[in-house]
Design a protein around this motif. Structure first.
Motif, PDB file in Angstrom:
ATOM      1  N   ILE A   1       0.819  -1.349   0.116  1.00 30.30           N
ATOM      2  CA  ILE A   1      -0.207   0.144   0.123  1.00 30.30           C
ATOM      3  C   ILE A   1       0.429   1.032  -0.096  1.00 30.30           C
ATOM      4  CG2 ILE A   1      -1.563   1.429   1.527  1.00 30.30           C
ATOM      5  CD1 ILE A   1      -2.945  -1.641   2.483  1.00 30.30           C
ATOM      6  N   TYR A   2       1.516   0.824   0.565  1.00 30.05           N
ATOM      7  CA  TYR A   2       2.747   2.241   0.937  1.00 30.05           C
ATOM      8  C   TYR A   2       3.258   2.286  -0.618  1.00 30.05           C
ATOM      9  CZ  TYR A   2       2.266   2.513   6.081  1.00 30.05           C
ATOM     10  OH  TYR A   2       2.013   2.526   7.159  1.00 30.05           O
ATOM     11  N   ALA A   3       3.335   2.125  -1.192  1.00 34.77           N
ATOM     12  CA  ALA A   3       4.626   1.604  -2.381  1.00 34.77           C
ATOM     13  C   ALA A   3       3.592   2.336  -3.640  1.00 34.77           C
ATOM     14  CB  ALA A   3       4.684  -0.020  -2.764  1.00 34.77           C
ATOM     15  N   ILE A   4       2.494   1.592  -3.376  1.00 31.53           N
ATOM     16  CA  ILE A   4       1.210   2.879  -4.455  1.00 31.53           C
ATOM     17  C   ILE A   4       1.181   3.641  -3.873  1.00 31.53           C
ATOM     18  CG2 ILE A   4      -1.218   2.020  -4.949  1.00 31.53           C
ATOM     19  CD1 ILE A   4      -0.609  -1.143  -4.787  1.00 31.53           C
ATOM     20  N   GLY A   5       0.777   4.068  -2.712  1.00 25.88           N
ATOM     21  CA  GLY A   5       0.501   5.737  -2.441  1.00 25.88           C
ATOM     22  C   GLY A   5       1.624   6.294  -3.027  1.00 25.88           C
ATOM     23  N   GLY A   6       2.553   5.662  -2.865  1.00 29.49           N
ATOM     24  CA  GLY A   6       3.912   6.984  -2.904  1.00 29.49           C
ATOM     25  C   GLY A   6       4.013   6.781  -4.873  1.00 29.49           C
ATOM     26  N   LEU A   7       4.130   6.069  -5.493  1.00 26.19           N
ATOM     27  CA  LEU A   7       3.800   5.911  -6.856  1.00 26.19           C
ATOM     28  C   LEU A   7       3.251   6.789  -7.741  1.00 26.19           C
ATOM     29  CD1 LEU A   7       4.344   2.427  -8.138  1.00 26.19           C
ATOM     30  CD2 LEU A   7       6.159   4.023  -8.159  1.00 26.19           C
ATOM     31  N   ILE A   8       1.650   6.598  -6.480  1.00 23.63           N
ATOM     32  CA  ILE A   8       0.342   8.237  -7.027  1.00 23.63           C
ATOM     33  C   ILE A   8       1.156   9.219  -6.643  1.00 23.63           C
ATOM     34  CG2 ILE A   8      -2.090   8.479  -6.834  1.00 23.63           C
ATOM     35  CD1 ILE A   8      -2.509   5.319  -5.959  1.00 23.63           C
ATOM     36  N   ALA A   9       1.278   9.543  -6.029  1.00 22.53           N
ATOM     37  CA  ALA A   9       1.895  10.332  -4.900  1.00 22.53           C
ATOM     38  C   ALA A   9       3.057  11.174  -5.869  1.00 22.53           C
ATOM     39  CB  ALA A   9       2.339  11.124  -3.928  1.00 22.53           C
ATOM     40  N   LEU A  10       4.412  10.404  -6.450  1.00 20.82           N
ATOM     41  CA  LEU A  10       5.205  10.702  -7.235  1.00 20.82           C
ATOM     42  C   LEU A  10       4.447  11.734  -8.684  1.00 20.82           C
ATOM     43  CD1 LEU A  10       7.849  10.993  -7.612  1.00 20.82           C
ATOM     44  CD2 LEU A  10       7.958   8.625  -8.454  1.00 20.82           C
TER      45      LEU A  10
ATOM     46  N   ILE B   1       1.600  12.372  -9.455  1.00 20.38           N
ATOM     47  CA  ILE B   1       0.835  13.363  -9.247  1.00 20.38           C
ATOM     48  C   ILE B   1       1.789  14.739  -9.083  1.00 20.38           C
ATOM     49  CG2 ILE B   1      -1.071  14.603  -8.047  1.00 20.38           C
ATOM     50  CD1 ILE B   1      -1.814  11.749  -6.938  1.00 20.38           C
ATOM     51  N   PHE B   2       2.438  14.306  -8.514  1.00 17.99           N
ATOM     52  CA  PHE B   2       3.076  15.775  -7.857  1.00 17.99           C
ATOM     53  C   PHE B   2       4.127  15.846  -9.788  1.00 17.99           C
ATOM     54  CE2 PHE B   2       7.710  17.380  -7.427  1.00 17.99           C
ATOM     55  CZ  PHE B   2       7.354  18.241  -7.000  1.00 17.99           C
ATOM     56  N   SER B   3       4.110  14.703 -10.385  1.00 18.27           N
ATOM     57  CA  SER B   3       5.646  14.915 -11.865  1.00 18.27           C
ATOM     58  C   SER B   3       4.128  15.444 -12.722  1.00 18.27           C
ATOM     59  CB  SER B   3       6.062  13.704 -11.835  1.00 18.27           C
ATOM     60  OG  SER B   3       4.537  12.655 -12.599  1.00 18.27           O
ATOM     61  N   SER B   4       2.896  15.615 -12.327  1.00 20.86           N
ATOM     62  CA  SER B   4       2.000  16.612 -13.945  1.00 20.86           C
ATOM     63  C   SER B   4       1.705  17.096 -13.363  1.00 20.86           C
ATOM     64  CB  SER B   4       0.553  15.476 -13.648  1.00 20.86           C
ATOM     65  OG  SER B   4      -0.125  15.254 -12.398  1.00 20.86           O
ATOM     66  N   ILE B   5       1.745  17.918 -12.234  1.00 21.43           N
ATOM     67  CA  ILE B   5       1.487  19.285 -11.804  1.00 21.43           C
ATOM     68  C   ILE B   5       2.583  20.075 -10.983  1.00 21.43           C
ATOM     69  CG2 ILE B   5      -0.829  18.463 -10.387  1.00 21.43           C
ATOM     70  CD1 ILE B   5       1.370  19.344  -7.949  1.00 21.43           C
ATOM     71  N   LEU B   6       3.812  19.318 -11.659  1.00 27.22           N
ATOM     72  CA  LEU B   6       5.189  20.350 -11.370  1.00 27.22           C
ATOM     73  C   LEU B   6       5.477  21.164 -12.074  1.00 27.22           C
ATOM     74  CD1 LEU B   6       7.648  20.396  -9.870  1.00 27.22           C
ATOM     75  CD2 LEU B   6       9.133  18.979 -11.602  1.00 27.22           C
ATOM     76  N   PRO B   7       5.183  21.557 -13.529  1.00 31.21           N
ATOM     77  CA  PRO B   7       5.757  22.303 -13.874  1.00 31.21           C
ATOM     78  C   PRO B   7       4.204  23.611 -14.301  1.00 31.21           C
ATOM     79  CG  PRO B   7       5.266  20.057 -15.671  1.00 31.21           C
ATOM     80  CD  PRO B   7       4.826  20.192 -14.547  1.00 31.21           C
ATOM     81  N   ILE B   8       2.640  23.621 -13.282  1.00 29.44           N
ATOM     82  CA  ILE B   8       1.984  24.109 -13.263  1.00 29.44           C
ATOM     83  C   ILE B   8       2.339  24.649 -11.936  1.00 29.44           C
ATOM     84  CG2 ILE B   8      -0.532  25.151 -12.105  1.00 29.44           C
ATOM     85  CD1 ILE B   8      -0.982  22.459 -13.913  1.00 29.44           C
ATOM     86  N   LEU B   9       3.164  24.272 -10.880  1.00 28.47           N
ATOM     87  CA  LEU B   9       3.706  25.087  -9.695  1.00 28.47           C
ATOM     88  C   LEU B   9       5.406  25.907 -10.313  1.00 28.47           C
ATOM     89  CD1 LEU B   9       4.300  21.671  -7.418  1.00 28.47           C
ATOM     90  CD2 LEU B   9       2.626  23.995  -7.056  1.00 28.47           C
TER      91      LEU B   9
END
Length: 275
Positions: free
Chosen positions: A138-147, A149-157
């Motif tokens: 669960i931790y691994a899947i959650g980390g991948l999802i968070a990564l 999401i972060f990579s997709s919004i990084l350009p906007i940030l």
């Protein structure tokens, strides 16, 4: 001190039936008698008190592992504490048992059990191990999802943050512009409190009383008790200010950014011990 064949057989059985439990054996010497004793650990945690054992035995009757305290070699018998059950789980309540001090792995049935215990294809995970594997998954899947999401919004940030940081660096107020006396008065008057806060002065009379009280306290702080100002610069973007108002027994905090000093919070501070 070399481990006895029975001790080696016992630890081999434990590591075979529970390969992920980290069973291990150790040796230590008693300070009084200078006798060397064997200890049993699981994941580096001692499974018994500081008193060790003569050896460990894989019991032929119960199938568990016993720490031998008394050995009667001439009768091929011994007595000790049951430490681990036959399924490889630690004994919740250790008990004294009598065992046969057999020759290791001389019985065909025991050899068969040993080979079966060492065969990973025949192993099933315990409930504890399964729960840990599920938790790690669960931790691994959650980390991948968070990564993701972060990579997709990084350009906007970056689009938002770069202009904001550039503007902050050009509008950073200098430390000399912070008027501690003025800012303390505003805090003590309750200017920064929300309208629904019960401590917020309401009406002309309460506002007048609050203004007079704040002025008196501020004057006492600056002329009698004094106050302490501490600047922490996060150049070139912001400046953090902490003011300790000794007379009011409080600390006030601001941050300077975007051309202004923004009030953060006020906290009570215990007076220093006398003497």
């Amino acid at each position: 001190m070399a481990f006895s064949p029975r001790t080696i057989e016992a630890i081999a059985f434990l590591n075979g039936i529970k390969p992920t439990d980290g069973y291990s054996i150790g040796i230590y010497q008693e300070s009084a008698t200078k006798n060397r004793k064997v200890s049993l650990r699981r994941r580096n945690v001692l499974l018994h008190d500081e008193t060790g054992f003569n050896e460990l035995v894989w019991d032929t009757k119960s199938g568990g592992v016993v720490g031998i305290q008394v050995s009667l070699e001439e009768q091929n018998r011994g007595m000790g504490l049951m430490l681990v059950e036959s399924d490889g789980t630690v004994c919740i309540k250790q008990r004294v048992v009598n065992v046969v001090l057999h020759e290791p792995s001389k019985t065909p049935d025991r050899l068969k059990k040993m080979k079966k215990a060492r065969n990973p294809q025949n192993q099933t995970l315990s409930d504890e191990d399964s729960a840990k594997l599920l938790q790690y998954g669960i931790y691994a899947i959650g980390g991948l999802i968070a990564l993701q999401i972060f990579s997709s919004i990084l350009p906007i940030l970056l689009v938002i943050m770069i202009p904001a940081l550039t503007y902050a660096s050009t509008t950073l107020p200098p430390d000399e512009s912070f008027d501690a006396k003025k800012e303390i008065k505003r805090v003590l008057r309750g200017v920064h409190l929300n309208d629904d806060n019960p401590n917020k002065p309401k009406g002309w009379f309460e506002e007048t009383v609050a203004r007079v009280t704040a002025s008196v306290t501020t004057e006492l702080s600056t002329t009698v008790a004094g106050y302490e100002v501490e600047f922490t610069n996060f150049a070139p973007f912001a400046t953090y200010v902490r003011v300790h108002v000794i007379a009011a027994k409080c600390e006030c905090h601001w941050v300077g950014a975007f051309g202004k000093w923004w009030f953060l919070r006020q906290v009570s501070v215990a007076p220093p011990p006398s003497g």
